[in-house]
Scaffold this active site. Structure first.
Site, PDB file in Angstrom:
ATOM      1  N   SER A  49       5.663 -26.324 -30.863  1.00  0.00           N
ATOM      2  CA  SER A  49       4.702 -25.363 -30.322  1.00  0.00           C
ATOM      3  C   SER A  49       3.633 -26.114 -29.553  1.00  0.00           C
ATOM      4  O   SER A  49       3.063 -27.090 -30.059  1.00  0.00           O
ATOM      5  CB  SER A  49       4.057 -24.562 -31.454  1.00  0.00           C
ATOM      6  OG  SER A  49       2.960 -23.829 -30.952  1.00  0.00           O
ATOM      7  N   LYS A 102      -0.557  -5.794 -31.594  1.00  0.00           N
ATOM      8  CA  LYS A 102      -0.876  -7.223 -31.666  1.00  0.00           C
ATOM      9  C   LYS A 102      -1.559  -7.696 -30.389  1.00  0.00           C
ATOM     10  O   LYS A 102      -2.491  -8.502 -30.433  1.00  0.00           O
ATOM     11  CB  LYS A 102       0.411  -8.024 -31.905  1.00  0.00           C
ATOM     12  CG  LYS A 102       0.164  -9.485 -32.246  1.00  0.00           C
ATOM     13  CD  LYS A 102       1.452 -10.143 -32.727  1.00  0.00           C
ATOM     14  CE  LYS A 102       1.171 -11.445 -33.470  1.00  0.00           C
ATOM     15  NZ  LYS A 102       0.802 -12.557 -32.620  1.00  0.00           N
ATOM     16  N   ASN A 162      -0.843 -12.540 -38.103  1.00  0.00           N
ATOM     17  CA  ASN A 162       0.261 -13.295 -37.495  1.00  0.00           C
ATOM     18  C   ASN A 162      -0.197 -13.864 -36.153  1.00  0.00           C
ATOM     19  O   ASN A 162       0.581 -13.995 -35.218  1.00  0.00           O
ATOM     20  CB  ASN A 162       1.481 -12.386 -37.308  1.00  0.00           C
ATOM     21  CG  ASN A 162       2.777 -13.188 -37.171  1.00  0.00           C
ATOM     22  OD1 ASN A 162       2.771 -14.421 -37.303  1.00  0.00           O
ATOM     23  ND2 ASN A 162       3.865 -12.505 -36.878  1.00  0.00           N
ATOM     24  N   ASP A 220       7.127 -16.503 -23.140  1.00  0.00           N
ATOM     25  CA  ASP A 220       6.896 -15.112 -23.547  1.00  0.00           C
ATOM     26  C   ASP A 220       7.443 -14.133 -22.521  1.00  0.00           C
ATOM     27  O   ASP A 220       8.170 -13.191 -22.862  1.00  0.00           O
ATOM     28  CB  ASP A 220       5.401 -14.859 -23.781  1.00  0.00           C
ATOM     29  CG  ASP A 220       4.936 -15.474 -25.093  1.00  0.00           C
ATOM     30  OD1 ASP A 220       5.799 -15.993 -25.832  1.00  0.00           O
ATOM     31  OD2 ASP A 220       3.730 -15.441 -25.379  1.00  0.00           O
ATOM     32  N   LYS A 275       8.653 -17.846 -33.271  1.00  0.00           N
ATOM     33  CA  LYS A 275       7.557 -16.951 -32.868  1.00  0.00           C
ATOM     34  C   LYS A 275       7.416 -15.807 -33.880  1.00  0.00           C
ATOM     35  O   LYS A 275       7.797 -15.972 -35.032  1.00  0.00           O
ATOM     36  CB  LYS A 275       7.824 -16.422 -31.455  1.00  0.00           C
ATOM     37  CG  LYS A 275       7.792 -17.521 -30.374  1.00  0.00           C
ATOM     38  CD  LYS A 275       6.377 -17.990 -30.082  1.00  0.00           C
ATOM     39  CE  LYS A 275       6.355 -19.175 -29.125  1.00  0.00           C
ATOM     40  NZ  LYS A 275       6.305 -18.826 -27.730  1.00  0.00           N
ATOM     41  N   GLU A 276       6.874 -14.674 -33.452  1.00  0.00           N
ATOM     42  CA  GLU A 276       6.613 -13.555 -34.359  1.00  0.00           C
ATOM     43  C   GLU A 276       7.842 -13.211 -35.200  1.00  0.00           C
ATOM     44  O   GLU A 276       7.741 -12.761 -36.330  1.00  0.00           O
ATOM     45  CB  GLU A 276       6.162 -12.331 -33.567  1.00  0.00           C
ATOM     46  CG  GLU A 276       4.695 -12.346 -33.160  1.00  0.00           C
ATOM     47  CD  GLU A 276       4.375 -13.213 -31.960  1.00  0.00           C
ATOM     48  OE1 GLU A 276       5.198 -14.087 -31.581  1.00  0.00           O
ATOM     49  OE2 GLU A 276       3.275 -13.034 -31.391  1.00  0.00           O
ATOM     50  N   ASP A 303      -4.583  -9.508 -32.636  1.00  0.00           N
ATOM     51  CA  ASP A 303      -4.743 -10.964 -32.631  1.00  0.00           C
ATOM     52  C   ASP A 303      -6.177 -11.393 -32.321  1.00  0.00           C
ATOM     53  O   ASP A 303      -6.695 -12.356 -32.906  1.00  0.00           O
ATOM     54  CB  ASP A 303      -3.772 -11.615 -31.632  1.00  0.00           C
ATOM     55  CG  ASP A 303      -2.387 -11.801 -32.257  1.00  0.00           C
ATOM     56  OD1 ASP A 303      -2.134 -11.230 -33.334  1.00  0.00           O
ATOM     57  OD2 ASP A 303      -1.568 -12.536 -31.653  1.00  0.00           O
ATOM     58  N   HIS A 318       5.527  -7.485 -31.252  1.00  0.00           N
ATOM     59  CA  HIS A 318       5.024  -6.672 -30.138  1.00  0.00           C
ATOM     60  C   HIS A 318       5.874  -6.798 -28.886  1.00  0.00           C
ATOM     61  O   HIS A 318       6.134  -5.820 -28.185  1.00  0.00           O
ATOM     62  CB  HIS A 318       3.579  -7.075 -29.833  1.00  0.00           C
ATOM     63  CG  HIS A 318       3.382  -8.549 -29.571  1.00  0.00           C
ATOM     64  ND1 HIS A 318       2.574  -9.026 -28.575  1.00  0.00           N
ATOM     65  CD2 HIS A 318       3.904  -9.661 -30.159  1.00  0.00           C
ATOM     66  CE1 HIS A 318       2.593 -10.347 -28.589  1.00  0.00           C
ATOM     67  NE2 HIS A 318       3.388 -10.752 -29.531  1.00  0.00           N
ATOM     68  N   ARG A 319       6.351  -8.003 -28.611  1.00  0.00           N
ATOM     69  CA  ARG A 319       7.093  -8.191 -27.358  1.00  0.00           C
ATOM     70  C   ARG A 319       8.485  -7.547 -27.416  1.00  0.00           C
ATOM     71  O   ARG A 319       9.008  -7.107 -26.399  1.00  0.00           O
ATOM     72  CB  ARG A 319       7.196  -9.671 -26.985  1.00  0.00           C
ATOM     73  CG  ARG A 319       5.843 -10.295 -26.765  1.00  0.00           C
ATOM     74  CD  ARG A 319       5.815 -11.479 -25.829  1.00  0.00           C
ATOM     75  NE  ARG A 319       4.485 -12.056 -25.873  1.00  0.00           N
ATOM     76  CZ  ARG A 319       3.411 -11.551 -25.271  1.00  0.00           C
ATOM     77  NH1 ARG A 319       3.518 -10.451 -24.539  1.00  0.00           N
ATOM     78  NH2 ARG A 319       2.232 -12.119 -25.391  1.00  0.00           N
TER      79      ARG A 319
END
Ligand code: DC
Length: 647
Positions: free
Chosen positions: A172, A417, A95, A319, A346-347, A52, A391-392
């Site tokens: 957002s 990411k 992204n 998050d 989100k992602e 990112d 990623h999370r």
């Protein structure tokens, strides 16, 4: 799925240690952009290096901003005062929401012609509320594919002179962040009014704090409206430090709470400006013991060892709240995480993804438009967790390896990411169920030694050779040819084996002495040379790794199957000694034996085993040599135990 596309996390027993966190993504990307928009040169230290931030750096360079990397995490940005040198460019922003939204706003007000695009998922993430607000200021923005979604084309603005705009706060908070950061590019006062409930408020605090460091003080009326005064100009503060990433901290703190701890993270603490540090309050509600200082936080398990379920509004920690969802697998009761509708844009759709994957681990999950409710299973199941290029998802589910069976994470590289070396760091603080791997030439006595070591330690035992022998038996039973690699691999996947003391069961039937016979050994040697068979048996072998530990006997135990074994023993003896042992064994069983023939047999087999291309017989790197020519079995067992306790 190829082997590189998943990561098998072994079952974990505990966790303790200290992690220096990588820089915050949110802060890194804000400071990079503000440095570019400012007058003067900014040195930014502790910058996160990840996909990112790479997208932001790449975008700024394409716009003609001079960015030099002075050291690995230190960048020097020559500000251009909001006037990007390149007036016509195409930016690909992956992204990265923290790059896409703020650059859209800055470029829309900067007087050039730009195209902004990202990966397919970025093109599914809404941006209409931001575009509407920018259009009210006179921006000329076109949607290139779908109304309200990237990709976008931006033309020089025809500034409207409007002094008051509104933006939705419900989808957002990055829309408000993007507007606020871009408004000093206009030379007049603008008020931004927030419509609807503003979500993820702490991220706006980060934005305001960063703008203030660059000399722009935004006036605010709570969370309702924000005024950027006429004459606001970004001026470089010279040097900026990026805090550690508070969202990334959540994984390690949860690991401390579930795995015993203490696990300490350095780089964020009570002085942090990131909202996600409030994650520790949620962990404390679950019963975890928390300590913190200005720049560090530490978590350990509850005093009574048991985490408790919580019911929490998570809007302020969107998050880090994902980490709570996986921690809920280890909590007594049903956990409800509320007010998290933003997860859906989100992602990936994080509510759906989280529900699907938690169910794979055995949890009962209820999902709503803006909440998730999780009841843990009696025992967490091993599963192959899909990560949805998020990623999370990958980082959260590493925590699930504290279940008895470990966990497989598919496509683990998506962590790049925000945290490229996440799994290496994770392994530094967790303690996996220990494995002692024992290998050596045939008839070296390794099987007997391994089994006795397991008994002495109370560990589980894996006779991996038996798996190849069992497959050979199953192949004969089902008429699968020993040359049919695909058929054998499929059979290896589906055969059910159970070891109970000395007894072995194959697909529900007790296996007799023929398992140890020469015919079976020859067929086993055959199937063991097929790579797809070996791959298919990998899972079955990993499944033997259970608390409190495992002794694994066989060819590739120390290299391929359990490369992280705490002790690797290469047990050998002279060919003569081995022939002699084999001779005595056979005689004891009342069988016919000829010592010269046995010796020849052993030499031929050594030669073949050493030369074969798949899993050849060799001392694995890091393996300890144990020559038992002059040792009794008991002495060899003692020697292994001494070497283990020395670890
Ligand atoms: O140890 P054993 O004789 O039971 O092994 C049977 C066969 O399987 C033998 O040819 C070696 C092979 N084997 C292997 O390739 N990899 C292992 N981990 C264990 C055994």
């Amino acid at each position: 799925m190829t082997p590189e596309n998943f990561l098998d996390l072994p079952p974990l027993l505990g966790a303790r240690g200290t992690i220096r966190l990588p820089g915050s993504k949110s802060i890194s990307n804000r400071i990079l952009l503000l440095s570019a928009l400012a007058q003067g040169t900014t040195d930014i230290r502790d910058v996160l290096l990840s996909d990112d931030t790479e997208r932001m750096l790449d975008g700024l360079r394409k716009l003609g901003v001079v960015v030099d990397q002075l050291e690995s995490h230190v960048f020097r940005v020559q500000g251009c005062g909001g006037d990007f040198p390149v007036k016509d460019a195409e930016l690909f922003l992956g992204n990265a929401g923290t790059a896409f939204r703020p650059l859209t706003a800055a470029l829309a007000l900067s007087g050039g012609h730009y195209k902004l695009s990202g990966v397919a998922r970025m093109h599914e993430r809404p941006i209409g509320d931001l575009v509407d607000a920018l259009r009210a200021l006179g921006a000329n923005i076109d949607y290139l594919v779908n109304e309200s979604f990237p990709p976008l084309e931006v033309f020089p603005a025809t500034l409207s002179g409007v002094a008051r705009i509104s933006v939705s706060g419900e989808v957002s908070s990055q829309f408000l962040t993007a507007l606020l950061m871009a408004l000093p590019l206009l030379d007049r006062e603008v008020t931004v009014e927030v419509v609807g409930e503003l979500i993820s408020k702490p991220y706006i605090e980060i934005t305001l704090a960063m703008m203030a460091r660059f000399g722009v003080a935004v006036q605010r009326n709570g969370w309702r409206s924000f005024i950027v005064a006429a004459g606001s100009r970004y001026v470089s503060p010279g040097v900026m430090y990026v805090e550690g990433d508070a969202s990334s901290a959540s994984y390690f703190l949860a690991v401390g709470a579930v795995g015993g701890g203490p696990v300490r993270v350095e780089g964020v603490g009570s002085d942090s400006i990131q909202g996600d540090v409030r994650f520790v309050d949620a962990l404390a509600l679950m019963g975890a013991q928390i300590e913190q200082g200005p720049n560090w936080m530490e978590a350990r398990a509850p005093v009574d060892g048991k985490l408790k379920a919580i019911d929490l509004d998570c809007n302020h920690i969107p998050d880090a709240a994902m980490t709570l969802a996986v921690a809920a697998l280890f909590a007594e009761g049903t956990t409800t995480l509320r007010n998290i509708a933003s997860w859906r844009v989100k992602e990936t759709d994080r509510i759906a993804a989280m529900a699907t994957e938690l169910r794979k681990a055995g949890a009962t999950v209820e999902e709503g438009a803006d909440y998730i409710r999780i009841t843990p299973p009696a025992q967490i199941r091993h599963a192959a967790i899909d990560t949805y290029e998020d990623h999370r998802m990958a980082m959260c589910f590493s925590l699930a390896a504290f279940g008895a069976e470990g966990m497989r994470i598919n496509e683990p590289n998506c962590v790049a990411k925000t945290f490229p070396d996440y799994f290496a760091r994770f392994h530094e603080v967790v303690q996996a169920v220990p494995v002692i791997a024992i290998d050596g030439p045939s008839a070296s006595g390794k099987g007997t030694v391994a089994q006795r070591v397991a008994t002495k330690l109370g560990f589980h035992f894996l006779d991996s050779g038996a798996l190849y022998r069992l497959l050979a038996m199953a192949a004969q039973r089902d008429g699968v040819a020993l040359t049919d690699e695909t058929g054998l691999a499929a059979l290896a996947e589906r055969m059910e084996i159970r070891f109970e003391g000395e007894q072995i069961w194959l697909d529900g039937a007790l296996v007799g002495d023929e398992l140890r016979g020469e015919q079976c050994a020859a067929a086993a040697s055959n199937v063991a040379s097929l790579p797809r068979v070996r791959a298919a048996l990998l899972n079955k072998q990993h499944a033997f790794r259970r608390a409190p530990g495992l002794v694994a006997d066989g060819r590739d135990m120390a290299s391929v199957v359990f490369p992280d074994a705490v002790l690797k023993i290469f047990l050998t003896a002279s060919a003569e000694a081995r022939a002699d042992r084999r001779y005595k064994q056979l005689k004891e069983k009342g069988m016919d034996a000829n010592i010269a023939a046995l010796l020849l047999d052993i030499r031929v087999r050594d030669e073949r085993d050493t030369r074969r291309s798949v899993a050849p017989l060799q001392q694995a790197p890091g393996a300890n040599l144990l020559d038992t020519t002059a040792l009794s079995i008991e002495q060899a067992v003692q020697e292994v135990l001494i070497r283990y306790s020395a670890k």
